[in-house]
Design a protein around this motif. Structure first.
Motif, PDB file in Angstrom:
ATOM      1  N   GLU A 140       5.787  -4.709 -32.749  1.00  0.00           N
ATOM      2  CA  GLU A 140       7.023  -3.931 -32.863  1.00  0.00           C
ATOM      3  C   GLU A 140       7.527  -3.487 -31.485  1.00  0.00           C
ATOM      4  N   ALA A 141       6.595  -3.049 -30.631  1.00  0.00           N
ATOM      5  CA  ALA A 141       6.983  -2.607 -29.290  1.00  0.00           C
ATOM      6  C   ALA A 141       7.549  -3.761 -28.472  1.00  0.00           C
ATOM      7  N   ALA A 142       6.902  -4.915 -28.564  1.00  0.00           N
ATOM      8  CA  ALA A 142       7.378  -6.087 -27.827  1.00  0.00           C
ATOM      9  C   ALA A 142       8.754  -6.512 -28.322  1.00  0.00           C
ATOM     10  N   GLN A 143       8.948  -6.468 -29.635  1.00  0.00           N
ATOM     11  CA  GLN A 143      10.248  -6.855 -30.182  1.00  0.00           C
ATOM     12  C   GLN A 143      11.342  -5.917 -29.670  1.00  0.00           C
ATOM     13  N   GLY A 144      11.004  -4.640 -29.567  1.00  0.00           N
ATOM     14  CA  GLY A 144      11.965  -3.683 -29.048  1.00  0.00           C
ATOM     15  C   GLY A 144      12.354  -3.988 -27.610  1.00  0.00           C
ATOM     16  N   GLN A 145      11.379  -4.389 -26.804  1.00  0.00           N
ATOM     17  CA  GLN A 145      11.668  -4.720 -25.412  1.00  0.00           C
ATOM     18  C   GLN A 145      12.438  -6.033 -25.296  1.00  0.00           C
ATOM     19  N   LEU A 146      12.110  -6.984 -26.146  1.00  0.00           N
ATOM     20  CA  LEU A 146      12.866  -8.245 -26.174  1.00  0.00           C
ATOM     21  C   LEU A 146      14.321  -7.979 -26.542  1.00  0.00           C
ATOM     22  N   ASP A 147      14.528  -7.113 -27.503  1.00  0.00           N
ATOM     23  CA  ASP A 147      15.885  -6.786 -27.941  1.00  0.00           C
ATOM     24  C   ASP A 147      16.702  -6.137 -26.825  1.00  0.00           C
ATOM     25  N   LYS A 148      16.011  -5.458 -25.921  1.00  0.00           N
ATOM     26  CA  LYS A 148      16.709  -4.816 -24.803  1.00  0.00           C
ATOM     27  C   LYS A 148      16.966  -5.777 -23.646  1.00  0.00           C
ATOM     28  N   GLY A 149      16.396  -6.996 -23.740  1.00  0.00           N
ATOM     29  CA  GLY A 149      16.665  -7.999 -22.719  1.00  0.00           C
ATOM     30  C   GLY A 149      15.501  -8.434 -21.873  1.00  0.00           C
ATOM     31  N   ALA A 150      14.316  -7.876 -22.087  1.00  0.00           N
ATOM     32  CA  ALA A 150      13.149  -8.291 -21.307  1.00  0.00           C
ATOM     33  C   ALA A 150      12.755  -9.720 -21.662  1.00  0.00           C
ATOM     34  N   ASP A 151      12.382 -10.499 -20.664  1.00  0.00           N
ATOM     35  CA  ASP A 151      11.961 -11.872 -20.957  1.00  0.00           C
ATOM     36  C   ASP A 151      10.531 -12.168 -20.496  1.00  0.00           C
ATOM     37  N   VAL A 152       9.857 -11.174 -19.926  1.00  0.00           N
ATOM     38  CA  VAL A 152       8.429 -11.268 -19.607  1.00  0.00           C
ATOM     39  C   VAL A 152       7.806  -9.930 -19.987  1.00  0.00           C
ATOM     40  N   ILE A 153       6.745  -9.962 -20.783  1.00  0.00           N
ATOM     41  CA  ILE A 153       6.120  -8.712 -21.240  1.00  0.00           C
ATOM     42  C   ILE A 153       4.608  -8.762 -21.019  1.00  0.00           C
ATOM     43  N   TYR A 154       4.112  -7.755 -20.333  1.00  0.00           N
ATOM     44  CA  TYR A 154       2.681  -7.599 -20.027  1.00  0.00           C
ATOM     45  C   TYR A 154       2.128  -6.482 -20.899  1.00  0.00           C
ATOM     46  N   SER A 155       1.071  -6.774 -21.634  1.00  0.00           N
ATOM     47  CA  SER A 155       0.461  -5.786 -22.521  1.00  0.00           C
ATOM     48  C   SER A 155      -0.957  -5.459 -22.074  1.00  0.00           C
ATOM     49  N   ALA A 156      -1.232  -4.177 -21.885  1.00  0.00           N
ATOM     50  CA  ALA A 156      -2.587  -3.694 -21.623  1.00  0.00           C
ATOM     51  C   ALA A 156      -2.939  -2.797 -22.794  1.00  0.00           C
ATOM     52  N   ALA A 157      -3.299  -3.422 -23.911  1.00  0.00           N
ATOM     53  CA  ALA A 157      -3.385  -2.678 -25.168  1.00  0.00           C
ATOM     54  C   ALA A 157      -4.478  -3.176 -26.101  1.00  0.00           C
ATOM     55  N   GLY A 158      -5.516  -3.808 -25.554  1.00  0.00           N
ATOM     56  CA  GLY A 158      -6.578  -4.307 -26.419  1.00  0.00           C
ATOM     57  C   GLY A 158      -6.032  -5.272 -27.447  1.00  0.00           C
ATOM     58  N   SER A 159      -6.524  -5.176 -28.681  1.00  0.00           N
ATOM     59  CA  SER A 159      -6.091  -6.121 -29.711  1.00  0.00           C
ATOM     60  C   SER A 159      -4.647  -5.893 -30.144  1.00  0.00           C
ATOM     61  N   SER A 160      -4.068  -4.732 -29.822  1.00  0.00           N
ATOM     62  CA  SER A 160      -2.645  -4.516 -30.110  1.00  0.00           C
ATOM     63  C   SER A 160      -1.791  -5.497 -29.330  1.00  0.00           C
ATOM     64  N   GLY A 161      -2.288  -5.906 -28.177  1.00  0.00           N
ATOM     65  CA  GLY A 161      -1.558  -6.866 -27.364  1.00  0.00           C
ATOM     66  C   GLY A 161      -1.404  -8.211 -28.038  1.00  0.00           C
ATOM     67  N   ASN A 162      -2.299  -8.512 -29.004  1.00  0.00           N
ATOM     68  CA  ASN A 162      -2.179  -9.781 -29.732  1.00  0.00           C
ATOM     69  C   ASN A 162      -0.852  -9.832 -30.487  1.00  0.00           C
ATOM     70  N   GLY A 163      -0.441  -8.692 -31.033  1.00  0.00           N
ATOM     71  CA  GLY A 163       0.834  -8.626 -31.731  1.00  0.00           C
ATOM     72  C   GLY A 163       2.000  -8.806 -30.781  1.00  0.00           C
ATOM     73  N   ALA A 164       1.879  -8.242 -29.578  1.00  0.00           N
ATOM     74  CA  ALA A 164       2.931  -8.400 -28.575  1.00  0.00           C
ATOM     75  C   ALA A 164       3.071  -9.859 -28.168  1.00  0.00           C
ATOM     76  N   ILE A 165       1.938 -10.522 -27.991  1.00  0.00           N
ATOM     77  CA  ILE A 165       1.973 -11.939 -27.629  1.00  0.00           C
ATOM     78  C   ILE A 165       2.647 -12.756 -28.730  1.00  0.00           C
ATOM     79  N   GLU A 166       2.335 -12.445 -29.971  1.00  0.00           N
ATOM     80  CA  GLU A 166       2.962 -13.146 -31.098  1.00  0.00           C
ATOM     81  C   GLU A 166       4.481 -12.961 -31.080  1.00  0.00           C
ATOM     82  N   ALA A 167       4.932 -11.730 -30.837  1.00  0.00           N
ATOM     83  CA  ALA A 167       6.371 -11.456 -30.821  1.00  0.00           C
ATOM     84  C   ALA A 167       7.071 -12.250 -29.731  1.00  0.00           C
ATOM     85  N   VAL A 168       6.466 -12.294 -28.561  1.00  0.00           N
ATOM     86  CA  VAL A 168       7.064 -13.019 -27.440  1.00  0.00           C
ATOM     87  C   VAL A 168       7.079 -14.525 -27.716  1.00  0.00           C
ATOM     88  N   ALA A 169       5.963 -15.017 -28.223  1.00  0.00           N
ATOM     89  CA  ALA A 169       5.833 -16.464 -28.448  1.00  0.00           C
ATOM     90  C   ALA A 169       6.770 -16.983 -29.523  1.00  0.00           C
TER      91      ALA A 169
END
Length: 357
Positions: free
Chosen positions: A226-255
């Motif tokens: 959800e957090a990654a999707q929010g950043q993508l919606d704002k225009g980010a095109d590269v997202i770095y996650s330091a969030a343990g297994s929560s980062g797996n969801g961020a990677i999925e959103a970006v991919a």
């Protein structure tokens, strides 16, 4: 990705040790080297490991620690026992987990993550003849039988920031932290500094999933997505996650986002982790924290009768942190990465440990 590890059948001294370990979700493995391995004969050393939230199988921080433990079992012949944390647990639960490992005769005991700091100090004071190690934390008040294994996360994150800014076409990138803590702020600080060294005007979105005492931000892929999707919606095109297994969801959103977006993984080379390989074409790199090296070195020193003491920090110069090169996506910007690396290791660049601006 946390999975429940049950206590395997193993002979432990005393019924209390068996009962306590079963209660804290531990897994004990014997010290017999598997056939065809390079493992040494049984060393007699019994090593306990208490995982952070997410546990073995998080594809990130805990899995890196687990690799070091597995290497010690295979190469040094040590007996190991693994105990997992639970989301939302109380401080007393951490103490009970550590005490259970001590009661069962495990020495040294390794605590994975800064959330164990108070529990380690208390249990170590009560058991001065047992050696403890804690990853990602150090305190002036911890007893002499506790060793801190720390990392210069800001230095590796600086390189991740250089990579992000160099690859971003939107001049707009993102950072997702699992829990707003001093440790994760080091990741944020380095990432922002590295990005701004390439593009001073770059926009950096920052999102933290939870704040202490809520540490679920390290184990909630849904929140990460959800957090990654929010950043993508704002225009980010590269997202770095330091969030343990929560980062797996961020990677999925970006991919799965339209267009050519990049994710940057953390702790382990996430493009090589089984659950994330399907997203490898969208993982630019990972800021690898070699927790496995620190864990293995600590156990080997204990086995050799030369235990590590005090604070042992693993920085960029010593290979404690690095950028993964899986996929070859950094080849075109490698000179920039190399230049930044040299500046840090030579001391010419001092990377901040707290976010600037």
């Amino acid at each position: 990705m946390r999975r429940s590890l049950k206590l395997a059948a193993v002979v432990l001294s005393g019924s209390l040790g068996m009962a306590s370990l079963a209660a804290c979700g531990a897994k004990s493995t014997d010290n017999t080297a598997s056939s065809g391995s390079s493992g040494a004969a049984a060393s007699g050393l019994k090593v306990g490991m208490a995982y952070d939230i997410g546990g073995r199988g998080d594809q990130s921080f805990n899995d890196s620690a687990a690799r070091g433990l597995d290497q010690a079992k295979s190469e040094l012949g040590v007996q190991v026992n693994e105990a997992e944390a639970k989301t939302g647990e109380a401080e007393a639960d951490k103490e009970t987990r550590l005490k259970s490992l001590v009661t069962a005769g495990y020495n040294p005991v390794i605590a994975v993550g800064f959330v164990y700091q108070s529990a380690v100090e208390k249990v170590a004071k009560e058991n001065p003849n047992v050696k403890f190690a804690i990853i990602d934390s150090a305190s002036d008040t911890q007893p002499s039988n506790v060793t801190s294994l720390t990392f210069s996360e800001q230095e590796g994150s600086y390189l991740a920031g250089v990579a992000a800014a160099s690859k971003s076409k939107a001049h707009h990138i993102g950072f997702i932290g699992g829990v707003q803590s001093e440790l994760i702020k080091k990741f944020e600080a380095g990432y922002k500094a590295g990005a701004k060294s390439v593009d001073p005007n770059i926009v950096v979105e920052t999102t933290y999933l939870t704040t202490p005492p809520d540490f679920s931000g390290f184990n909630d892929p849904g929140k990460g997505k959800e957090a990654a999707q929010g950043q993508l919606d704002k225009g980010a095109d590269v997202i770095y996650s330091a969030a343990g297994s929560s980062g797996n969801g961020a990677i999925e959103a970006v991919a799965t986002a339209p267009g050519n977006k990049w994710a940057i993984g953390v702790d382990s080379d996430q493009a090589q982790q089984p659950a994330l390989k399907k997203y490898a074409d969208h993982i630019l790199t990972s800021m690898v924290k070699n927790v496995n090296v620190a864990v293995f070195n600590y156990i080997k020193a204990a086995k050799d009768g030369n235990p590590l003491t005090g604070v042992k920090n693993f920085d960029l110069k010593s290979g404690g942190v690095q950028l993964a090169t899986s996929g070859g996506f950094l080849k075109d910007i490698q000179p920039k990465i190399d230049q930044a690396t040299t500046a840090i290791t030579s001391g010419a660049t001092k990377v901040p440990t707290a976010p600037q601006g």
